[in-house]
Design a protein around this motif. Structure first.
Motif: not given
Length: 163
Positions: A60-67, A92-96, A132-134
Motif C-alpha cells: 500500500g505505498g511506494n519506495g519513499n514511504m518505505v524509506l 546500491a547507493l554506496e556503489l554509485c 521501488g525502495v532503491t
C-alpha cells in the motif's frame, strides 16, 4: 568515462525472486559493457536475500514511504522484509558513490528497482504508478534512474555533458 549502475537481472544474471533474469538485448547496453561502463547490482541479493525467494511487494505505498517508515515491503505469506530492501538500496547507493555514478538503469516493476511502476502490494499482478525502495533512495541523492524500456534516454544522459 561515466559509468552506469544496472540491475544484474537485466544483464542476464539469474538473481530474480524466481531464480530467473530479465535479460536485455540492446546494442547500447552491449557497447556500455564493452566500454567498461556497467556496474551491476541486485539490491536484494546484495542484502543477503536468497535466490530464489518469495515474491515481495510494497504494501500500500511506494519506495519513499518505505524509506520514511510509513509502510513495509512484505513477502507473499506476510513476512516483512523492509530492512533487507533498505539495506540493498544503501548498498546500491554506496556503489554509485564509489564509482561516481549518477545514472542507473534498473528493472521496472520491482519493489527495489521499479522507477515508474511497482506492484500494488496485493500479490494480484496489478501494477500501480510508483517507485521501488532503491530507486527512491538513489533519486534522493540526485541519481537519474531509467527502466530497461528507457535505454536510449539513459544513453543520452550518459553522453550529455558530465554532471
Amino acid at each position: 568515462m561515466r559509468k552506469v549502475l544496472m540491475s544484474a537481472c537485466l544483464l542476464g544474471r539469474k538473481v530474480r525472486y524466481d531464480g530467473g533474469s530479465l535479460s536485455v538485448h540492446d546494442q547500447l547496453v552491449e557497447r556500455w559493457i564493452s566500454e567498461g561502463r556497467v556496474v551491476s547490482v541486485c539490491p536484494e541479493v546484495e542484502a543477503g536475500m536468497s535466490i530464489p525467494r518469495k515474491p515481495a511487494e510494497i504494501f500500500g505505498g511506494n519506495g519513499n514511504m518505505v524509506l520514511e517508515g510509513e509502510t513495509d515491503v512484505v513477502e507473499k505469506g506476510g513476512n516483512v522484509v523492509t530492512d533487507d530492501f533498505i539495506a540493498g538500496a544503501a548498498i546500491a547507493l554506496e556503489l554509485c558513490k564509489k564509482f561516481n555514478i549518477d545514472i542507473a538503469v534498473l528493472a521496472e516493476s520491482s519493489p527495489s528497482c521499479g522507477s515508474s511502476f511497482i506492484y500494488d502490494g496485493g500479490f494480484s499482478g496489478n501494477r500501480t504508478p510508483g517507485m521501488g525502495v532503491t530507486v527512491a533512495l538513489l533519486r534522493r541523492h540526485g541519481i537519474q534512474v531509467f527502466s530497461q524500456h528507457e535505454i536510449a534516454d539513459a544513453n543520452k544522459a550518459i553522453h550529455a555533458t558530465s554532471a
